[in-house]
Design a protein around this motif. Sequence first.
Motif, short mmCIF file in Angstrom:
data_model
loop_
_atom_site.label_atom_id
_atom_site.label_comp_id
_atom_site.label_asym_id
_atom_site.label_seq_id
_atom_site.Cartn_x
_atom_site.Cartn_y
_atom_site.Cartn_z
N ASP A 149 -8.21 -30.69 -10.90
CA ASP A 149 -7.99 -30.07 -9.59
C ASP A 149 -6.70 -29.27 -9.58
O ASP A 149 -5.77 -29.56 -10.34
CB ASP A 149 -7.92 -31.15 -8.51
N ASP A 150 -6.67 -28.28 -8.70
CA ASP A 150 -7.76 -27.81 -7.85
C ASP A 150 -8.62 -26.81 -8.61
O ASP A 150 -8.17 -26.19 -9.56
CB ASP A 150 -7.22 -27.18 -6.57
N SER A 210 -15.23 -33.55 3.15
CA SER A 210 -15.48 -33.19 1.75
C SER A 210 -16.91 -32.75 1.50
O SER A 210 -17.68 -33.39 0.77
CB SER A 210 -15.14 -34.39 0.83
N ASN A 263 -5.31 -36.09 -0.41
CA ASN A 263 -6.35 -36.67 -1.25
C ASN A 263 -5.75 -37.02 -2.61
O ASN A 263 -4.61 -36.63 -2.93
CB ASN A 263 -7.51 -35.68 -1.43
N GLY A 306 -14.48 -33.49 -3.33
CA GLY A 306 -13.27 -33.64 -2.54
C GLY A 306 -13.15 -32.60 -1.45
O GLY A 306 -14.15 -32.04 -0.98
N ASN A 337 -7.57 -30.49 -3.14
CA ASN A 337 -7.27 -31.90 -3.37
C ASN A 337 -5.81 -32.17 -3.71
O ASN A 337 -5.40 -33.33 -3.80
CB ASN A 337 -8.17 -32.44 -4.48
#
Length: 464
Positions: free
Chosen positions: A368-369, A313, A362, A338, A357
Amino acid sequence: MRFLRNATLALWAGGLSFGAQAQAPVLTTFPVGATTVTVSALATNRNTIWELVWGPDNFIWMTERSGRISRVNPTTGQVVPVVTIADVTETGESGLLGMAITPAATPAAYWVFVVYNYTDQGQLKEKLVRYTYADGALANPLVLLGNIVATTTHSGSRLLILPDRTLLMTTGDAQLQPQAQNTASLNGKILRLNLDGTIPANNPIAGSRLYTLGHRNPQGLTQLPNGNIYSSEHGPNNDDEINKIEAGRNYGWPTVEGNCNLPAEMTFCAANNVREPLTTWTPTIAPAGLAYYDHPAIPGWRGSLLLAVLKDSKLTQLTLNNTGSAIITRTDFLTTFGRLRAICVSPEGRVYVGTSNRDGRNTPGPTDDRILVLENRMYVTSTARGAGSFSFELFPNPASRQATVQLPAPNAWLTVRDLLGRPVLTLHPNGTTATLNLANLRPGSYLVQAEGPNGKSTRKLVVE
């Protein structure tokens, strides 16, 4: 069409500025030498961003693993869906992967190449498809290469268009490790094709798409203006790699992991023309997208590769030596967003990074994303600085094999760009006179940009 081409040239000549970047809220900042780099979000709520490409329309083109291709306005962040490819199979690490874009016959119509996984009679496969983009739509899909063995992991795949208008495509070993050394297999390779899918006559093996072999899962690919090509590659539980890609070379997998430093590896390397990596990581970090940075906006990154990293990350700067034959430092940035998978650099020196992510590895955040923008907000383009006070001579023009640049003062950077804004040649002359070696450039129009302490200026160059 002539007006559009001239307008595009005028924008490039005006300092490569295509509209000011909106001042989005600052998420964080970090120093790169004496420069403060600001991080903001350009677009949010995406789903596993796999590729970011700066397009010839000055939009960011994005793939998401589910099969969606979009254009993203780099000023407003507006995401404009272009197409969702119906036969993409997203399972595990598979789905819509890499993308590359090149002009076709006119500035308003060009080819978009994508590689993705699909299901054929219950079996997961991989294929390379070329679309034509015109009038806001992708149409006329043409399968250039298909029926590649795939599995839910180790599919690659990045694409890279070279200045000679050939295409490189990385493939993973699909967990069939011995196939990486099998020249009859397309797995565990970097392949080279013409843009119509045919095999270039000067490939290392006549009649074969193979460009290099012995790869495990290469997921980053970029080329420098001097022609050097680099790739990032996932190792097993050790020895993630950055490789300098050279035609016909063997990169060792699965016999060699990282450097040739064990007895069996040394024997294999000596017998099989193995190219050792420039750098490795143990424990592994999961290296992904790779880009080259050479813009005055962030001076501390000039002459470096920028690597998007998944497992660890982070964004890693890999500083190259003058010839690009070695990585002399590794520096990490951007460690709080991330998994990072995709990266591209705009002609204005902004860096765009796509998070990953939502890829099942994760816990994604609420937005996100995202596409993150990394920029030096204090950098002023040449137009605002009054670039007209900085001029240089360029002759002959048109030119064939070489051209001479006469600068008003020493300590300037020279960059030759194609009409997409991609650097094809860079030079940092010691004095006020420099010779541009044009022997490797295709005939056509280019832009020569000179930047020194007193400003920046751009001139059109025609190569015959």
